[in-house]
Design a protein around this motif. Structure first.
Motif, PDB file in Angstrom:
ATOM      1  N   ALA A 160     -36.913 -98.712 -26.952  1.00 52.75           N
ATOM      2  CA  ALA A 160     -36.521 -97.423 -26.719  1.00 52.75           C
ATOM      3  C   ALA A 160     -37.428 -96.460 -26.444  1.00 52.75           C
ATOM      4  O   ALA A 160     -37.125 -95.577 -25.635  1.00 52.75           O
ATOM      5  CB  ALA A 160     -35.691 -96.974 -28.389  1.00 52.75           C
ATOM      6  N   MET A 161     -38.596 -96.513 -27.063  1.00 53.53           N
ATOM      7  CA  MET A 161     -39.832 -95.654 -26.543  1.00 53.53           C
ATOM      8  C   MET A 161     -40.150 -95.709 -25.056  1.00 53.53           C
ATOM      9  O   MET A 161     -40.639 -94.949 -24.383  1.00 53.53           O
ATOM     10  CB  MET A 161     -40.933 -95.741 -27.673  1.00 53.53           C
ATOM     11  CG  MET A 161     -40.724 -95.328 -28.826  1.00 53.53           C
ATOM     12  SD  MET A 161     -39.975 -93.500 -29.010  1.00 53.53           S
ATOM     13  CE  MET A 161     -41.466 -92.660 -28.503  1.00 53.53           C
ATOM     14  N   VAL A 162     -40.230 -97.064 -24.792  1.00 55.31           N
ATOM     15  CA  VAL A 162     -40.373 -97.235 -23.151  1.00 55.31           C
ATOM     16  C   VAL A 162     -39.302 -96.473 -22.521  1.00 55.31           C
ATOM     17  O   VAL A 162     -39.980 -95.801 -21.382  1.00 55.31           O
ATOM     18  CB  VAL A 162     -40.293 -98.556 -22.922  1.00 55.31           C
ATOM     19  CG1 VAL A 162     -40.464 -98.972 -21.272  1.00 55.31           C
ATOM     20  CG2 VAL A 162     -41.414 -99.607 -23.619  1.00 55.31           C
ATOM     21  N   LEU A 163     -38.237 -96.467 -22.703  1.00 54.78           N
ATOM     22  CA  LEU A 163     -37.273 -95.666 -22.121  1.00 54.78           C
ATOM     23  C   LEU A 163     -37.545 -94.043 -22.170  1.00 54.78           C
ATOM     24  O   LEU A 163     -37.459 -93.589 -21.030  1.00 54.78           O
ATOM     25  CB  LEU A 163     -35.877 -95.782 -22.531  1.00 54.78           C
ATOM     26  CG  LEU A 163     -35.119 -97.308 -22.359  1.00 54.78           C
ATOM     27  CD1 LEU A 163     -33.765 -97.486 -22.735  1.00 54.78           C
ATOM     28  CD2 LEU A 163     -35.267 -97.620 -20.540  1.00 54.78           C
ATOM     29  N   VAL A 164     -37.921 -93.770 -23.396  1.00 58.93           N
ATOM     30  CA  VAL A 164     -38.122 -92.192 -23.487  1.00 58.93           C
ATOM     31  C   VAL A 164     -39.228 -91.862 -22.686  1.00 58.93           C
ATOM     32  O   VAL A 164     -39.344 -90.909 -22.200  1.00 58.93           O
ATOM     33  CB  VAL A 164     -38.592 -92.034 -24.904  1.00 58.93           C
ATOM     34  CG1 VAL A 164     -39.025 -90.662 -25.264  1.00 58.93           C
ATOM     35  CG2 VAL A 164     -37.447 -92.175 -25.907  1.00 58.93           C
ATOM     36  N   LEU A 165     -40.489 -92.710 -22.719  1.00 61.24           N
ATOM     37  CA  LEU A 165     -41.857 -92.316 -21.974  1.00 61.24           C
ATOM     38  C   LEU A 165     -41.433 -92.256 -20.379  1.00 61.24           C
ATOM     39  O   LEU A 165     -41.995 -91.488 -19.673  1.00 61.24           O
ATOM     40  CB  LEU A 165     -42.817 -93.331 -22.280  1.00 61.24           C
ATOM     41  CG  LEU A 165     -43.346 -93.071 -23.612  1.00 61.24           C
ATOM     42  CD1 LEU A 165     -44.204 -94.427 -23.857  1.00 61.24           C
ATOM     43  CD2 LEU A 165     -43.838 -91.988 -24.050  1.00 61.24           C
ATOM     44  N   VAL A 166     -40.456 -92.840 -19.847  1.00 60.95           N
ATOM     45  CA  VAL A 166     -40.181 -92.894 -18.493  1.00 60.95           C
ATOM     46  C   VAL A 166     -39.292 -91.841 -18.414  1.00 60.95           C
ATOM     47  O   VAL A 166     -39.136 -91.334 -17.007  1.00 60.95           O
ATOM     48  CB  VAL A 166     -39.576 -94.324 -18.211  1.00 60.95           C
ATOM     49  CG1 VAL A 166     -38.963 -94.262 -16.594  1.00 60.95           C
ATOM     50  CG2 VAL A 166     -40.713 -95.648 -18.237  1.00 60.95           C
ATOM     51  N   LEU A 167     -38.273 -91.496 -19.107  1.00 62.98           N
ATOM     52  CA  LEU A 167     -37.243 -90.561 -18.590  1.00 62.98           C
ATOM     53  C   LEU A 167     -37.723 -89.009 -18.990  1.00 62.98           C
ATOM     54  O   LEU A 167     -37.190 -88.239 -18.479  1.00 62.98           O
ATOM     55  CB  LEU A 167     -36.125 -90.467 -19.556  1.00 62.98           C
ATOM     56  CG  LEU A 167     -35.079 -91.895 -19.138  1.00 62.98           C
ATOM     57  CD1 LEU A 167     -34.119 -92.158 -20.184  1.00 62.98           C
ATOM     58  CD2 LEU A 167     -34.586 -91.841 -17.934  1.00 62.98           C
ATOM     59  N   LEU A 168     -38.592 -88.880 -20.051  1.00 69.71           N
ATOM     60  CA  LEU A 168     -39.310 -87.740 -20.484  1.00 69.71           C
ATOM     61  C   LEU A 168     -39.698 -86.811 -19.013  1.00 69.71           C
ATOM     62  O   LEU A 168     -39.419 -85.597 -19.135  1.00 69.71           O
ATOM     63  CB  LEU A 168     -40.349 -87.658 -21.443  1.00 69.71           C
ATOM     64  CG  LEU A 168     -40.749 -86.306 -22.034  1.00 69.71           C
ATOM     65  CD1 LEU A 168     -39.396 -85.952 -22.790  1.00 69.71           C
ATOM     66  CD2 LEU A 168     -41.587 -86.516 -23.099  1.00 69.71           C
ATOM     67  N   PRO A 169     -40.601 -87.330 -18.103  1.00 70.62           N
ATOM     68  CA  PRO A 169     -41.245 -86.382 -17.051  1.00 70.62           C
ATOM     69  C   PRO A 169     -40.027 -85.977 -16.053  1.00 70.62           C
ATOM     70  O   PRO A 169     -40.021 -84.659 -15.963  1.00 70.62           O
ATOM     71  CB  PRO A 169     -42.199 -87.751 -16.454  1.00 70.62           C
ATOM     72  CG  PRO A 169     -42.537 -88.395 -17.158  1.00 70.62           C
ATOM     73  CD  PRO A 169     -41.431 -88.686 -18.190  1.00 70.62           C
ATOM     74  N   PRO A 170     -38.967 -86.570 -15.736  1.00 70.47           N
ATOM     75  CA  PRO A 170     -37.979 -85.926 -14.930  1.00 70.47           C
ATOM     76  C   PRO A 170     -37.189 -85.094 -15.673  1.00 70.47           C
ATOM     77  O   PRO A 170     -36.516 -83.915 -15.112  1.00 70.47           O
ATOM     78  CB  PRO A 170     -37.247 -87.084 -14.592  1.00 70.47           C
ATOM     79  CG  PRO A 170     -37.448 -88.333 -15.414  1.00 70.47           C
ATOM     80  CD  PRO A 170     -38.995 -88.038 -15.865  1.00 70.47           C
ATOM     81  N   LEU A 171     -37.208 -85.102 -17.073  1.00 72.00           N
ATOM     82  CA  LEU A 171     -36.450 -84.379 -17.926  1.00 72.00           C
ATOM     83  C   LEU A 171     -37.131 -83.192 -18.125  1.00 72.00           C
ATOM     84  O   LEU A 171     -36.616 -81.994 -18.864  1.00 72.00           O
ATOM     85  CB  LEU A 171     -35.867 -84.910 -18.923  1.00 72.00           C
ATOM     86  CG  LEU A 171     -34.573 -85.795 -18.828  1.00 72.00           C
ATOM     87  CD1 LEU A 171     -34.121 -86.567 -20.012  1.00 72.00           C
ATOM     88  CD2 LEU A 171     -33.266 -84.940 -18.222  1.00 72.00           C
TER      89      LEU A 171
END
Length: 564
Positions: A160-171
């Protein structure tokens, strides 16, 4: 000091001071890792005197994470992961949601914006795999069912944290209130991340589980111990790095899957032993590097905020996890063990707050508060684990609701009324239906010997009953479980789980109810085998010893055959 020797000075100062303070902590009957953390504070940039290279210490710690997760993977098969998926997946998702909501609520009360509150809440929701594994190994429950649930839970959190770290910059711009979120870009990023993670897992399971055991076999044939150790370490570090560079997966998750595929090799146990000294040394450097990030002044300047953060980590998300485990009808001991496993934060939290700060989402004090919470919760974690058993006894003694939950009507906790009479007298009670237990059960069936399985995994018990095998669900260290397995009328108790903590309880219960019962125990520790033998625990089987005896019998039988 010249830059060329900063690596040496960092290792020397870190390990040397960790040894001294770890020894002092042990003499004071505190967890040794408290000393390791304090060593990091002493050589960190926020205290006077020598300051180690934080960047180098961080990279050394990453190697420790890789080697430790690789070692876990060597003992944790895909079957183990799938066996706990029904509790680990929903449990991790709901627990992370609750902890994130608590953190966001606290940050909102402090006046932070949405982005800072979200990063702060997420950083408190994910536990440290390194800390968990050290605690489980120290208590000898890493291979137990409770240990597998805890590890599987954290694997889900890591994904889940892998997804968070990838999605955080564009958001980032939208969360900071400076830009609008691009839905198309967000969906493309999410899809790409899922494809990358799925591609890595598929590659490791389809190709890796055949290729890497073959490589280990080829190296073993050379007879060189140095090459074998080099192969193990190179596999752990190289696969972890490749997973990050090519698929965007974390070092920890990449190394974990590397260990899982290497487990297919017949030399996996030796691989775990060869990597153990390096894992221990670099794990110490991980704790030292955490201590180096901590600014002690935050305890003076913001004591109430630090206390609130620690309360969310140690109490808030632990309670959420305990309620979830109990809701899935698992016993109180399992709920408390999983809760203790999650009562800390670590490496992913540091990465997340660093990313949040670089994106301008997290206030300057946010990183210090998270690091303070991490340091204090890590220092307390082994004490929390130690309190599991006394807490269980106290809760059951004081809470009528807890006793009701433990004694609630559970169809899997007792044998059905239609159970064949042959399973209720002179049967074998088999505790654990893992890799060893399944083989013992198959042999008993082949020889038409009746047996009853006592297993903590409810899904396994359901499947066994569907196959016509007598089985009860629960922790066999609890007398009620062995009573339901009709231990009083059994001929033998076979403990096929490597649960060094509870094996004595099982034997004591069995002998109290059936003084003449024979007992059979397994262990991987030579020291533990000696203690169990001295305590008259019955027939004790040591893994390495039994393997050597089997090989010796084969060698002698083959050598005695005439040539030609």
């Amino acid at each position: 000091m010249p830059h060329s020797v900063s690596l040496i000075s960092t290792i020397a100062a870190g390990l040397g001071l960790a040894l001294i303070l770890g020894f002092l902590a042990a003499r004071l009957r505190l967890p040794s890792l408290v000393g390791y953390l304090l060593a990091g504070v002493v050589i960190g940039p926020f205290t006077p005197g020598f300051v180690a290279d934080a960047a180098i210490a961080s990279q050394l710690a990453e190697i420790g994470v890789m080697l430790l997760m690789f070692g876990v993977g060597l003992h944790f098969s895909m079957d183990d992961l799938l066996a706990v998926r029904k509790i680990a997946v929903p449990g991790a998702v709901v627990q992370m949601t609750v902890a994130t909501a608590l953190g966001m609520g606290l940050a909102h009360w402090w006046g932070w914006n949405l982005g800072g509150a979200l990063v702060f809440g997420l950083s408190l929701s994910v536990a440290s795999t390194v800390v968990l594994l050290r605690a489980l190994e120290d208590r000898g429950v890493l291979d137990s069912f409770n240990g597998r649930i805890a590890v599987g839970w954290l694997v889900v959190e890591d994904l889940a944290m892998v997804l968070v770290l990838v999605l955080l910059p564009p958001l980032g711009g939208w969360l900071a209130g400076t830009a609008k979120a691009d839905t198309n870009e967000l969906l493309m990023t999410l899809g790409q991340t899922l494809l990358q993670v799925g591609g890595f897992v598929a590659l490791m399971l389809v190709v890796g589980r055949r290729f890497f055991p073959w490589v280990l076999w080829q190296v073993q044939r050379t007879g060189s111990r140095e090459l074998f150790t080099l192969c193990v370490v190179a596999a752990a570090v190289s696969i972890a790095f490749g997973a990050t560079a090519l698929f965007g997966v974390s070092f920890a998750l990449g190394a974990f899957f590397a260990g899982m595929v290497m487990r297919e090799s017949e030399f996996s146990h030796r691989a775990a032993e060869e990597s153990l000294p390096l894992r221990d040394a670099f794990a110490v450097l991980f704790f030292v590097s955490v201590g180096m990030l901590f600014d002690p002044w935050v305890l003076v300047e913001r004591p109430l905020q630090v206390l609130a953060v620690v309360a969310i980590i140690v109490v808030g998300k632990s309670l959420a996890a305990a309620v979830l485990v109990l809701a899935f009808r698992y016993p109180l001991n399992t709920a408390l063990t999983v809760s203790a496993s999650l009562a800390q934060i670590g490496e992913f939290s540091f990465i997340l707050v660093g990313l949040g700060a670089s994106l301008g989402l997290l206030p300057p004090e946010g990183q210090s508060l998270v690091l303070a919470g991490a340091l204090i919760s890590i220092a307390l974690n082994q004490l929390v684990f130690t309190a599991v058993e006394p807490m269980q006894k106290w809760i059951l003694a004081k809470s009528a609701l807890a006793r009701q939950l433990e004694a609630r009507d559970d169809p899997l906790a007792e044998l059905p009324a239609t159970t064949d009479e042959k399973y209720l007298s002179q049967q074998v009670v088999l505790v654990g239906y893992g890799r060893v237990g399944r083989r013992i059960a198959a042999a008993l069936m082949a020889h038409h010997i009746p047996f009853v399985v006592a297993e903590q995994n409810r899904e396994t018990v359901e499947k066994l009953r569907a196959d016509g095998i007598a089985a009860v669900s629960g922790d066999a260290s609890e007398p009620a479980v062995l009573i339901q397995a009709h231990i009083a009328r059994a001929r033998m108790l076979v403990i096929a789980t490597p649960d060094t903590l509870n094996v004595r309880k099982m034997i004591a219960t069995a002998r109290a109810l059936n003084p003449g019962i024979a007992t059979v125990v397994r262990t991987h520790s030579e020291a533990e085998a000696g203690l169990l033998t001295q305590e008259n625990a019955g027939k004790v089987f040591l893994g390495e010893e039994e393997l050597a005896l089997a090989m010796t019998r084969h060698v002698l039988a083959t050598a005695a055959l005439p040539r030609g």
